[in-house]
Write an enzyme that holds these catalytic residues in place. Structure first.
Site, PDB file in Angstrom:
ATOM      1  CB  ALA A 173      50.349  44.964 -27.442  1.00 14.04           C
ATOM      2  N   GLY A 174      50.157  47.297 -25.179  1.00 10.03           N
ATOM      3  CA  GLY A 174      49.520  48.592 -24.952  1.00 10.03           C
ATOM      4  C   GLY A 174      49.028  48.834 -23.533  1.00 10.03           C
ATOM      5  CE  LYS A 178      53.656  38.572 -28.629  1.00  8.81           C
ATOM      6  NZ  LYS A 178      53.973  39.650 -27.707  1.00  8.81           N
TER       7      LYS A 178
END
Ligand SMILES: Cc1cc2nc3c(=O)[nH]c(=O)nc-3n(C[C@H](O)[C@H](O)[C@H](O)COP(=O)(O)OP(=O)(O)OC[C@H]3O[C@@H](n4cnc5c(N)ncnc54)[C@H](O)[C@@H]3O)c2cc1C
Lengths: 370, 256
Positions: free
Chosen positions: B186-187, B99
Site C-alpha cells: 500500500a501507498g 490477504k
C-alpha cells in the site's frame, strides 16, 4: 470565419463533431471507410452512466463524463430537432447491485467522493430495493441508486445524428475504404484508396479503434487498440425499471421491449465475431441478476470494437506541430456518453475557444515511444 | 546466488505481489502483469464471480499462466466478515492464501489492527496461509506473526495514495523483529519507493495503483521489477554508513 473541416470516421464521435462544427457555421465533409455507425457506435448499449462506471477517481476523466451527461438533455433535443427523428432517451436512473456485505464499503467510498461533485446517489436495500426493482435476485443485498443516470437507444441515436448532419449540409462520403493522410510541402491531404483526394483547413481524426494507424504519418505514439465487446438482447421479458449494473456486467431495458445485456472485454484484435463462450458467460451471469431469465435465451447477439488506450483516457485535442489536426478518439467504454462533450471540444478547438472542462490530460501527444 | 522468497513453503522467484484492480483495460493489464514477472496476483474476493472464477471479468484474462492467487478480504469491516469472505474464497477452490484486509473508514481505508489480529488467529488455525495487511506498527506486526501469519504486510501509506513510505524507521524495525517475510503493501507510488522498501530489508512489495494508473503501465511494471532487484541487491550488498563530512574517495597518499 467559415472553415472547411474534414472529419475522418463516421462513428458517434465523428458524427457529433460534424454536427457541432456544422451548426456553428463551418463546412464539414465527413469521410467514412464503410458506413456511418457501422462499428462500435452502432453496437453500444447506450448507457449514460459515469457514476456506475467510474469507481475510484475524481479525475479529469470523471469531470469530462459528468459534463457530457449534463449536456445530454439539451443535446439530444437538438439532434432530434435537426434530424426530425425521434429516438429513445430514458432517464431511468441506475442501480449498482452488490452480492456481498463487503461491497458496501466500496459503494460508500464512491458515494462519498462523488457527493462532492453533486452526485445524488443513495444505497438502498430490503423492501425499498424490492419495490424499486421487483425482478431483481434476492441474492442482491443492496444497490447504489443513481437517479441521474440515463440511457439512449444507440443505433437510433447514431442514425439521427447522421440524418441531422445531412440536413444541416454536412457532405457525407461513405464506403471509401481506409483513408490515409499524405504530407506534401507542409500541406496535408486526405487520400482514399481509389486516389480521390480531400483537402480542408482542418482534419479531425475520429477513427475509433483504428487510430494507431496515424503513427505512420505523425511523429507521436498513439496507443489506441481494439477491445471487443460481446453483447446480447432478450425479448418477451418483463422490463426492468432501471439500468442494472453489477461487477460482471449490466442489463438495460429498451423502449422496443428488448433487454440488452453486456458486455465482454475481449482481446481479439479487429475480429468482431461473437463467440459461444462469450455469450454463455453473459447468459449465466444474467440469470443470477434477474431470475426471470432462467429459461430464456437471447434472440440477438452482436459485438463491437471499443477504442481502448494505454492509460484509459481518450485522445482529444490538437497536435502542436500540426495545429490543423484535431484528435477525437480512444473513448473506450464511454463514447456514447462522451459524444456531446467531444463534439463541443472539437468545435472549440477549431475556433480557438475555451473548453468547459480541462482537456490537458487528454493531450494526444502525451505518449512517449520507449 | 540470491535466495528466493519462500512463503509457507512456497518458493517465489519474483518478490512482487501485484493487484489486479484499476487497469484501464484487460490488454494493458495482461501486458503489465507479464512485464512485471510477478507470480502472485491479488484481488478483492467480493468482486470475483466465485462460482465461475474462470469466467470472472478480471480473472478470465489471466488464465493460461500459473499464478499464486492471493484473494483479499477488502471491504470487510470486522473480523467476522473477513473470516466469512475468506472461507468463501477457499471453498471456491481459487486459493487457500488469504490477504486479510479490514477497514472501517471509507476515506483512509486504514486497517483495523484489532480486528485484523482476530481474523488472522482464526484463519491461521483453520489452515489458511494468512497474509494480513496492517499498519506499520512493529508491535502489532509481531503479534500477527505470533498469531500464525505466514507473512506480514505493513502499509507504507494509505492505499492508492502513492505517498511512499511515511515511516521508514518503523518498516526497518518490523524487518528486524519479524522472522516471517515482510511485504510492504500500500501507498508505494514509484520505483524509488519500491527501492527504498527493499533497501530497508523488506522481503517483497505489493503494488497495484502505481502500475495500473501509470501513464504507461507496462513500462512502469518493467521499472518496478528492476527497482525490486536494485533495492534487494543494495540491501544485501550493505550500504555505507552516513557521515556528516566529506571523505576523499581517492585517499591522500600517506607515505612519501
Ligand atoms: C458492446 C459495446 C457496448 C458499449 N456500450 C456503451 C455504453 O453503454 N455507453 C457508452 O457511452 N459507450 C458504450 N460503448 C463504447 C462506445 O460504443 C464507443 O466508445 C464509441 O462508439 C466510439 O465511437 P467512435 O466514433 O470513436 O468509434 P466507431 O464507432 O468505431 O467509429 C469509428 C469509425 O471510423 C471509421 N474509420 C476508422 N479508420 C478509418 C479510416 N482510416 N478511414 C475512414 N474511416 C475510418 C470506422 O469505419 C468507424 O466507422 C460500447 C461499446 C461496445 C463495443
Amino acid at each position: 470565419m467559415t472553415k472547411q473541416v474534414l472529419i475522418i470516421g463516421g462513428g458517434v464521435i465523428g458524427l457529433s463533431a460534424a454536427f457541432e462544427c456544422q451548426r456553428r457555421g463551418n463546412q464539414v465533409t465527413l469521410l467514412e471507410s464503410t458506413k456511418c455507425g457501422g462499428q462500435a457506435s452502432g453496437a453500444a448499449a447506450g448507457m449514460l452512466a459515469p457514476y456506475c462506471e467510474i469507481e475510484e477517481d475524481p479525475d479529469e476523466f470523471f469531470l469530462l463524463c459528468q459534463k457530457s451527461l449534463k449536456l445530454f438533455p439539451e443535446w439530444q433535443k437538438e439532434v432530434k430537432k435537426y434530424a426530425s427523428m425521434d429516438f429513445e432517451y430514458n432517464n431511468s436512473g441506475s442501480l449498482y447491485g452488490i452480492f456481498h456485505e463487503a461491497d458496501i464499503l466500496g459503494l460508500e467510498t464512491k458515494m462519498s467522493w462523488q457527493k462532492e461533485f453533486g452526485v445524488g446517489a443513495r444505497i438502498i436495500e430490503g423492501k425499498e430495493l424490492e419495490k424499486k426493482e421487483p425482478g431483481l435476485s434476492k441474492d442482491i443485498i443492496a444497490a447504489l441508486w443513481c437517479p441521474e443516470e440515463s440511457h439512449i437507444y444507440a443505433p437510433d441515436y447514431v442514425k439521427a445524428l447522421e440524418t441531422a448532419c445531412r440536413r444541416l449540409g454536412v457532405s457525407i462520403h461513405d464506403q471509401l475504404g481506409m483513408l490515409k493522410i499524405n504530407e506534401h510541402n507542409g500541406q496535408l491531404t486526405v487520400l482514399a484508396p481509389d486516389g480521390t483526394a480531400f483537402e480542408g483547413d482542418t482534419i479531425v481524426i475520429a477513427t475509433g479503434a483504428w487510430s494507431q494507424m496515424w503513427e505512420e504519418i505523425f511523429p507521436y505514439s498513439f496507443p489506441v487498440f481494439p477491445i471487443r465487446g460481446q453483447i446480447c438482447a432478450y425479448n418477451e421479458i418483463e422490463p426492468t425499471n432501471h439500468i442494472i449494473f453489477t461487477s460482471q456486467g449490466y442489463l438495460v431495458s429498451k423502449g422496443n421491449g428488448t433487454l440488452v445485456c453486456g458486455a465482454s472485454e475481449d482481446i481479439a484484435g479487429f475480429d468482431t465475431s461473437v463467440t459461444e463462450k462469450g455469450i454463455e458467460r453473459l447468459e449465466k451471469w444474467n440469470r443470477k441478476v434477474l431470475p426471470a431469465l432462467h429459461n430464456k435465451r437471447p434472440f440477438h447477439k452482436w459485438a463491437g470494437l471499443r477504442p481502448a488506450t494505454q492509460d484509459g483516457f481518450p485522445l482529444i485535442g490538437k497536435l502542436s506541430e500540426y495545429p490543423e489536426v484535431i484528435f477525437a478518439t480512444g473513448h473506450y467504454r464511454n463514447g456514447i456518453l462522451l459524444s456531446p462533450i467531444t463534439g463541443k471540444i472539437v468545435a472549440n478547438e477549431l475556433e480557438g475557444n475555451n473548453n468547459p472542462v480541462p482537456i490537458e490530460r487528454f493531450n494526444p501527444e502525451r505518449f512517449i515511444t520507449l | 546466488m540470491q535466495k528466493n522468497l519462500v512463503i509457507a513453503g512456497h518458493e517465489l522467484k519474483s518478490r512482487l505481489f501485484l493487484g489486479t484492480g484499476r487497469y484501464p483495460n484487460p490488454y494493458i493489464q495482461n501486458k503489465a502483469i507479464e512485464a512485471s514477472e510477478t507470480e502472485v496476483l491479488t484481488f478483492a474476493i467480493r468482486r470475483v464471480n466465485l462460482q465461475d472464477p474462470h469466467e470472472d471479468s478480471i480473472l478470465q484474462h489471466v488464465g493460461g499462466r500459473y499464478f499464486q492467487f492471493l484473494p483479499n478480504t477488502s471491504g470487510a469491516k470486522n473480523a467476522e466478515e473477513a473470516i466469512r469472505i475468506a472461507r468463501l474464497a477457499k471453498a471456491s477452490g481459487i486459493s487457500d492464501w488469504i490477504k486479510v484486509e479490514i477497514s472501517k473508514n471509507e476515506k483512509t481505508l486504514l486497517p483495523d489492527p484489532i480486528e485484523t489480529l482476530k481474523a488472522t488467529e482464526v484463519l491461521a488455525k483453520e489452515g489458511f496461509v494468512v497474509l494480513p495487511y496492517i499498519s506499520d506498527d512493529p508491535v502489532i506486526c509481531k503479534k500477527l506473526e505470533e498469531a500464525g501469519a505466514a507473512a506480514v504486510m505493513p502499509g507504507g501509506s494509505p492505499i492508492g495514495t502513492g505517498l511512499g513510505i511515511l515511516n521508514p524507521y518503523n518498516i526497518s524495525l518490523i524487518v528486524e523483529e519479524l522472522n516471517v517475510p515482510v511485504i510492504v503493501d500500500a501507498g508505494l507510488g514509484s520505483a524509488a519507493d519500491v527501492t527504498q522498501a527493499m533497501e530497508l530489508g523488506a522481503d517483497g512489495v505489493l503494488l497495484n495503483t502505481a502500475i495500473a494508473k501509470a501513464k504507461d503501465p507496462i513500462a512502469m511494471a518493467h521499472s518496478i521489477k528492476h527497482a525490486i532487484q536494485a533495492g534487494r541487491l543494495s540491501y544485501l550488498a550493505g550500504r555505507i554508513p552516513k557521515k556528516k563530512y566529506a571523505t576523499a574517495s581517492s585517499p591522500i597518499s600517506s607515505g612519501i
